[in-house]
Every structure is written in C-alpha cells, then in structure tokens.
Design a protein around this motif. Sequence first.
Motif, PDB file in Angstrom:
ATOM      1  N   LEU A   1       0.812  -1.170  -0.161  1.00  0.00           N
ATOM      2  CA  LEU A   1      -0.035  -0.149  -0.101  1.00  0.00           C
ATOM      3  C   LEU A   1       0.975   1.265   0.023  1.00  0.00           C
ATOM      4  N   HIS A   2       1.766   1.119   0.983  1.00  0.00           N
ATOM      5  CA  HIS A   2       2.895   2.548   0.935  1.00  0.00           C
ATOM      6  C   HIS A   2       3.439   2.814  -0.237  1.00  0.00           C
ATOM      7  N   GLU A   3       3.805   1.623  -0.919  1.00  0.00           N
ATOM      8  CA  GLU A   3       4.447   1.902  -2.433  1.00  0.00           C
ATOM      9  C   GLU A   3       3.498   2.762  -3.316  1.00  0.00           C
ATOM     10  N   ARG A   4       2.441   2.328  -3.141  1.00  0.00           N
ATOM     11  CA  ARG A   4       1.184   2.954  -4.158  1.00  0.00           C
ATOM     12  C   ARG A   4       1.001   4.358  -3.691  1.00  0.00           C
ATOM     13  N   LEU A   5       0.976   4.799  -2.428  1.00  0.00           N
ATOM     14  CA  LEU A   5       0.698   5.874  -1.947  1.00  0.00           C
ATOM     15  C   LEU A   5       1.624   6.950  -2.090  1.00  0.00           C
ATOM     16  N   ARG A   6       3.056   6.361  -2.209  1.00  0.00           N
ATOM     17  CA  ARG A   6       4.091   7.314  -2.656  1.00  0.00           C
ATOM     18  C   ARG A   6       4.021   7.842  -3.902  1.00  0.00           C
ATOM     19  N   GLY A   7       3.015   7.421  -4.723  1.00  0.00           N
ATOM     20  CA  GLY A   7       3.122   7.917  -6.264  1.00  0.00           C
ATOM     21  C   GLY A   7       1.645   8.605  -6.123  1.00  0.00           C
ATOM     22  N   VAL A   8       1.037   8.824  -5.208  1.00  0.00           N
ATOM     23  CA  VAL A   8      -0.254   9.881  -5.150  1.00  0.00           C
ATOM     24  C   VAL A   8       0.166  11.365  -4.984  1.00  0.00           C
ATOM     25  N   ALA A   9      -0.495  12.075  -5.863  1.00  0.00           N
ATOM     26  CA  ALA A   9      -0.023  13.570  -6.047  1.00  0.00           C
ATOM     27  C   ALA A   9      -0.738  14.330  -5.062  1.00  0.00           C
ATOM     28  N   MET A  10      -1.175  13.996  -3.922  1.00  0.00           N
ATOM     29  CA  MET A  10      -1.590  14.875  -2.745  1.00  0.00           C
ATOM     30  C   MET A  10      -1.500  14.269  -1.593  1.00  0.00           C
ATOM     31  N   PRO A  11      -1.367  15.188  -0.379  1.00  0.00           N
ATOM     32  CA  PRO A  11      -1.467  14.398   0.740  1.00  0.00           C
ATOM     33  C   PRO A  11      -2.113  13.249   0.815  1.00  0.00           C
ATOM     34  N   TRP A  12      -1.967  12.408   1.942  1.00  0.00           N
ATOM     35  CA  TRP A  12      -2.996  11.414   2.166  1.00  0.00           C
ATOM     36  C   TRP A  12      -3.067  11.331   3.886  1.00  0.00           C
ATOM     37  N   LEU A  13      -4.097  10.544   4.358  1.00  0.00           N
ATOM     38  CA  LEU A  13      -4.249  10.326   5.861  1.00  0.00           C
ATOM     39  C   LEU A  13      -5.020   9.052   5.749  1.00  0.00           C
ATOM     40  N   LEU A  14      -4.597   8.391   6.995  1.00  0.00           N
ATOM     41  CA  LEU A  14      -5.004   7.006   7.192  1.00  0.00           C
ATOM     42  C   LEU A  14      -5.881   6.950   8.366  1.00  0.00           C
ATOM     43  N   ILE A  15      -6.869   5.952   8.424  1.00  0.00           N
ATOM     44  CA  ILE A  15      -7.641   5.597   9.446  1.00  0.00           C
ATOM     45  C   ILE A  15      -7.605   4.065   9.611  1.00  0.00           C
ATOM     46  N   PRO A  16      -7.468   3.602  10.734  1.00  0.00           N
ATOM     47  CA  PRO A  16      -7.477   2.130  11.100  1.00  0.00           C
ATOM     48  C   PRO A  16      -8.958   1.458  10.939  1.00  0.00           C
ATOM     49  N   GLY A  17      -9.112   0.278  10.612  1.00  0.00           N
ATOM     50  CA  GLY A  17     -10.242  -0.542  10.429  1.00  0.00           C
ATOM     51  C   GLY A  17      -9.852  -2.043  11.171  1.00  0.00           C
ATOM     52  N   ASN A  18     -11.220  -2.677  11.141  1.00  0.00           N
ATOM     53  CA  ASN A  18     -10.855  -3.757  12.002  1.00  0.00           C
ATOM     54  C   ASN A  18     -10.069  -4.835  11.308  1.00  0.00           C
ATOM     55  N   HIS A  19      -9.731  -4.818  10.138  1.00  0.00           N
ATOM     56  CA  HIS A  19      -8.606  -5.610   9.457  1.00  0.00           C
ATOM     57  C   HIS A  19      -7.116  -5.055   9.524  1.00  0.00           C
ATOM     58  N   ASP A  20      -7.018  -3.782  10.278  1.00  0.00           N
ATOM     59  CA  ASP A  20      -5.701  -3.179  10.341  1.00  0.00           C
ATOM     60  C   ASP A  20      -5.061  -3.420  11.841  1.00  0.00           C
ATOM     61  N   SER A  21      -3.778  -2.982  11.733  1.00  0.00           N
ATOM     62  CA  SER A  21      -3.220  -3.206  13.232  1.00  0.00           C
ATOM     63  C   SER A  21      -2.863  -1.607  13.352  1.00  0.00           C
ATOM     64  N   ARG A  22      -3.104  -1.107  14.164  1.00  0.00           N
ATOM     65  CA  ARG A  22      -2.536   0.237  14.563  1.00  0.00           C
ATOM     66  C   ARG A  22      -0.864   0.237  14.753  1.00  0.00           C
ATOM     67  N   GLU A  23      -0.478  -0.802  15.635  1.00  0.00           N
ATOM     68  CA  GLU A  23       0.701  -1.037  15.726  1.00  0.00           C
ATOM     69  C   GLU A  23       1.618  -0.990  14.588  1.00  0.00           C
ATOM     70  N   GLN A  24       1.149  -2.103  13.692  1.00  0.00           N
ATOM     71  CA  GLN A  24       1.941  -2.041  12.319  1.00  0.00           C
ATOM     72  C   GLN A  24       1.720  -0.721  11.634  1.00  0.00           C
ATOM     73  N   MET A  25       0.647  -0.007  11.573  1.00  0.00           N
ATOM     74  CA  MET A  25       0.437   1.107  10.789  1.00  0.00           C
ATOM     75  C   MET A  25       1.430   2.119  11.336  1.00  0.00           C
ATOM     76  N   ARG A  26       1.687   2.164  12.730  1.00  0.00           N
ATOM     77  CA  ARG A  26       2.892   3.035  13.162  1.00  0.00           C
ATOM     78  C   ARG A  26       4.230   2.607  12.724  1.00  0.00           C
ATOM     79  N   ALA A  27       4.422   1.482  12.390  1.00  0.00           N
ATOM     80  CA  ALA A  27       5.840   0.901  12.095  1.00  0.00           C
ATOM     81  C   ALA A  27       5.855   1.099  10.525  1.00  0.00           C
ATOM     82  N   SER A  28       4.824   1.114   9.827  1.00  0.00           N
ATOM     83  CA  SER A  28       4.783   1.211   8.238  1.00  0.00           C
ATOM     84  C   SER A  28       4.761   2.571   7.727  1.00  0.00           C
ATOM     85  N   PHE A  29       4.108   3.202   8.566  1.00  0.00           N
ATOM     86  CA  PHE A  29       3.878   4.724   8.098  1.00  0.00           C
ATOM     87  C   PHE A  29       4.572   5.716   9.232  1.00  0.00           C
ATOM     88  N   PRO A  30       5.820   5.783   9.413  1.00  0.00           N
ATOM     89  CA  PRO A  30       6.025   6.585  10.525  1.00  0.00           C
ATOM     90  C   PRO A  30       6.201   8.041  10.120  1.00  0.00           C
TER      91      PRO A  30
END
Length: 270
Positions: free
Chosen positions: A63-92
């Motif tokens: 996902l991060h690889e794709r978002l790096r190519g987006v031409a605007m700022p982006w913000l993430l919200i966690p859902g029930n399939h996500d891990s907030r700890e892993q999101m912190r590690a993957s999107f520092p």
Amino acid sequence: MLIAQFSDLHIKPAGKLAYGRVDTMAFLDQALAHLAALPQRPDLLLLTGDLVDAGAPDEYERLHERLRGVAMPWLLIPGNHDSREQMRASFPEHPWVGRTGFWHFVAQEAHWPLRIIGLDTVVAGEGRGEICAERLAWLRARLEEAPDVPTLVAMHHPPFDTGIGHMDEIGLAGREGFAEVVARHPQVQLVVCGHLHRNIRATVGGRAVMTAPSTAHAVALDLAPDAASMFTLEPPGYLLHWWNDGSIVTHHVCTAPAEGPYPFHDPGLD
Ligand SMILES: [Fe+2]
Ligand SMILES: [Fe+2]
C-alpha cells in the motif's frame, strides 16, 4: 477544498486474492488511475480503514508503495482488518498521529477551511468497533477546543445500523455517546466512515453521516436481519467531498471504465 475518500482497500500480499477471488490491488490501481485523471485534483486523499486485509507488514508495504505515487497528501484511519501498531511501524511519517495509544488525529492546515478529526474505533482482534469512554472524552475535547471551525469526522465503523444484519452485528458500540457529543457540536459538517463497502447515508445526533463504497468488493445488499455474509463485484468507487461555501457536497464516483464523456448535443448525430 476537495477531499477524496477511499475505503476498505483490503490489500493482500503479492499474488494473493481476497476471499480467493478479488484482486484488491488491481482495484486500488483502478481507483488511483481514476483519481489521477479527475479534472480537479483533490487537496487530500482520506483512507477510512481496512487498508489491508490482515494488518501484515508486507501488505502495508504494498500500500505504501502505491501511496508514494499519489500527487496529494493522504491520511489513514485504521479499520478492523488493520493493526494500529503495524501502521505506526509502516507509516512513521504519518502526520498528526501520536506514538502510542489510539490512532487519533486532528489534521488542520492554514489553507484548509475544514478541520479533520480522525477517530480510531478499532477493538483489537474483533470485527466490531467501539467508542469507549476514553475515546469519547478525546472527541469531546477536540470538538470543544474549536467550536467555530467546520469539521469533518472520519472513522471506520459507522455509528448507525444499516439493516444488513451480519454487518450490524459487527457495528459500533458506544454510538449513543457519539450521537450525544456530535449533537452538541454543530460545527460537525459530516461524519465519514467505511466498513460497509457501500455508500449509505444516515443522520446521527442531527449530523449527516455516510459510509463510502470499497475501492474493491461490495457487501451484498440484503436488508434481512439474518442476511448471509456475501460480497459482490458491483462497480467499485469512492467519494469526493467538496467544501462549498459553508457545506459539504458529496459525489459518489464509480471507478469502473466508462464510455464518454459525450456532448449532450452532438450535431453529427442529430
Ligand atoms: Fe472492509
Ligand atoms: Fe471493516
């Protein structure tokens, strides 16, 4: 201000299909291509949870690889399939989010007319969501500190029943408190959610609330309390929220390839 809202991407590891059938990365690429081709570039891309399917590092990496190519700022919200700890590690580099605790944020730029509150409704290991006393107190404090600034609240689990029984069973606990708080804060212009994989509209505490479609698969439309848990591959989409002179106007966008645009009046065909 123009905000694109993607939801429920459910990105899988390379070579894996969601539920054995859905190439969620191909659907994300379709949505990103549609976004990039819009006549107006949004100011922000907001992703409202179930970003990946199993909260795994390799999924977030894709996902991060794709978002790096987006031409605007982006913000993430966690859902029930996500891990907030892993999101912190993957999107520092994610702005506005603290290093520990819930994945909440307040996003506000000087040139934005809207303040955006991201609210973490995740209960680790469960499909349902919750706004517990701690989260409700945080939301109340954020709203009380800026009562005059038009505000968009974003969270994964919607604070209302949809009628789709198996989804309502994994709905949001603590919704009564949420309704009471937003009822006291008319600056809340809109509450945007995901989780349902459909565009659904309701009113909660007198405020407009809606869920976004998934960029990939949809939850089957069946309003029976005992509806079977099924999905469809109806045309996927996303939402475009346009701030216009004191209110938010939302467009539901379909990302499937479509013919046109054609002129309404084509002399060659008359
Ligand atoms: Fe989802
Ligand atoms: Fe979900």
